[in-house]
Design an enzyme around this catalytic site. Structure first.
Site, mmCIF file in Angstrom:
data_model
loop_
_atom_site.group_PDB
_atom_site.id
_atom_site.type_symbol
_atom_site.label_atom_id
_atom_site.label_comp_id
_atom_site.label_asym_id
_atom_site.label_seq_id
_atom_site.Cartn_x
_atom_site.Cartn_y
_atom_site.Cartn_z
ATOM 1 N N ASP A 99 28.728 39.513 23.571
ATOM 2 C CA ASP A 99 28.871 38.258 22.824
ATOM 3 C C ASP A 99 27.612 37.401 22.916
ATOM 4 O O ASP A 99 27.293 36.873 23.983
ATOM 5 C CB ASP A 99 30.082 37.491 23.377
ATOM 6 C CG ASP A 99 30.395 36.247 22.554
ATOM 7 O OD1 ASP A 99 29.822 36.090 21.454
ATOM 8 O OD2 ASP A 99 31.216 35.429 23.018
ATOM 9 N N ASP A 282 25.422 35.930 15.205
ATOM 10 C CA ASP A 282 26.488 36.020 16.205
ATOM 11 C C ASP A 282 27.186 37.375 16.205
ATOM 12 O O ASP A 282 27.831 37.754 15.232
ATOM 13 C CB ASP A 282 27.522 34.919 15.916
ATOM 14 C CG ASP A 282 28.670 34.916 16.913
ATOM 15 O OD1 ASP A 282 28.445 35.283 18.086
ATOM 16 O OD2 ASP A 282 29.787 34.550 16.515
#
Ligand code: NAG
Ligand code: NAG
Ligand code: NAG
Length: 410
Positions: A99, A282
């Site tokens: 992440d 992201d």
């Protein structure tokens, strides 16, 4: 005590201006990443990504005050990129979601694979709590040895060990590779301390020469496969074509809290979809999200319609045959996202509840209007087409084309 002794070294490290170098072939500074699509938990990719977008936008406003994020419904992430890391000595392996939008690394979500304390483990006096767009965890912060590859070993890494978590089935936790500032406020009682990330510690120890990471993903048409790689301290020239274009991190908040950059996007020859604005890159977002007004421009330019079953947009075959490329201007260069790169892999249509003959789009609605400082998210349907570099040392993000950029695999 670990945090305070490491901080001066880190600050020094942050001041060093260095360029990532090309990784020599055969280097083991890279960790494989596998993709996993959980078909049982997919009912609405868009909803999941919008929850995350909402959280990322609002996170900046929470400075240890009353936290309303716990009211968010919990939803398991449908598509995940997973890396395996070893913790302790001897090691126990943990499968963590990679992440770039959060920076705490933690384990313990899967109670069937608990933390095993070994001679290298020591508890700190801090509890740790992190909220995500959907889901959260809380537990105790430990210091332990973390092994990424035989050459990438951190002897004293601060990691969270969950005593409770929600929203993370099928994984052991998160490998947080966002900017270190995102860890501030997650410890208790040391609220103001930040937790050096794996990358920070590898750099501070001299294990890697540059404070940067680079990620390679390839488009896939199957539900589970090893198809990515994360490189620490270097870029892997085998994974991209041409040269890497860099863009400074944006100064616009809240995009500036993450891997935020300024881009503009044109559809076809002249249809401006996104005027120059700030947003983020992201890995924790599946789709390509544009602020509602930009998304509407894209929809009207392409003629796409909403599909209520999947939540995605849908093209007729005639619309798809006429679909133009999206041209993303980043760091002064233009990156072309082809028509094929704008659609969901058709072989995975039924896996997300769609019909096999349909053509679904991966550009979706951010769920809020432009002008709020985070107007787009380039998620991994974008990153499957471009190599990306997250360069803390030089405060910039890099993108490069790959052999998959113009592939027609979808
Ligand atoms: C941990 O994972 C690595 C890489 O997948 C593997 O080589 C190693 O044997 C595993 N070790 C244990 C103890 O499971
Ligand atoms: C997939 O999601 C379902 C529902 O959220 C969950 O129960 C299951 O454990 C998940 N499976 C994997 C392999 O992640
Ligand atoms: C840490 O968490 C435990 C269990 O929830 C709690 O009893 C304790 O008071 C917490 N300590 C701090 C310093 O927040």
């Amino acid at each position: 005590m670990f945090l305070t002794t490491l901080l001066p070294a880190l600050l020094l490290a942050l001041c060093v201006v260095a360029k990532p170098v090309a990784l020599r072939s055969g280097s083991s500074h890279s960790l494989p990443i596998s993709k996993r699509l959980n078909t049982t938990s997919i009912h609405n990719l868009v909803h999941h990504d919008q929850l995350r977008a909402k959280y990322l936008k609002s996170r900046a406003c929470f400075n240890g005050g009353l936290d309303t994020r716990t009211n968010q419904p919990v939803e398991n992430q449908a598509v995940q990129y997973i890396a395996t890391i070893g913790v302790g000595s001897p090691i126990t392996n943990f499968s963590l979601a990679v992440d770039t939008g959060s920076s705490n690394t933690w384990i313990g979500a899967d109670t069937d694979n608990p933390y095993v304390k070994t001679s290298s483990s020591s508890a700190t006096s801090n509890n740790v709590t992190v909220y995500y767009g959907s889901g959260s965890f809380s537990g105790t912060e430990y210091i332990d040895k973390v092994t990424l590859t035989p050459e990438l070993v951190i002897s004293k890494q601060s990691i969270g060990v969950a005593s409770q978590s929600s929203g993370f089935s099928g994984i052991d936790g998160i490998l947080g590779i966002g900017p270190v500032d995102l860890t501030a406020g997650t410890l208790s009682p040391s609220e103001s301390a930040s937790i050096p990330t794996l990358t920070d510690n590898l750099f501070a120890a001299g294990t890697i020469a540059y404070d940067s990471i680079a990620i390679s993903f390839a488009p896939t048409t199957v539900e589970s496969i090893i198809n990515g790689e994360i490189s620490w301290g270097a870029t892997d020239s085998k994974k991209y074509t041409g040269s890497i274009t860099y863009s400074p991190l944006t100064s616009t908040s809240p995009a500036s809290e993450y891997w935020g950059v300024d881009i503009s996007v044109v559809y076809g020859k002249s249809h401006t979809v996104v005027s120059e604005t700030a947003g983020i890159v992201d890995t924790g977002t599946t789709l390509i999200l544009f602020a509602t007004d930009y998304y509407k421009k894209y929809k009207s330019a392409t003629g796409a319609t909403d599909d209520s079953t999947t939540g995605l947009i849908k093209f007729t075959s005639s619309q798809y045959s006429k679909l133009s490329s999206l041209f993303v201007t980043f760091g002064g260069e233009t990156f072309e996202l082809t028509a094929n790169a704008q659609i969901w892999p058709r072989s995975l249509n039924t896996a997300i509840g769609g019909t096999s003959s349909s053509i679904y789009g991966v550009v979706s609605d951010l769920g809020s209007s432009s002008g709020e400082g985070l107007d787009f998210i380039l998620g991994y349907t974008f990153l499957e087409r471009f190599y990306s570099v997250y360069d803390t040392g030089n405060a910039r993000v890099g993108l490069a084309t790959t052999s998959h950029t113009t592939a027609t695999s979808n």
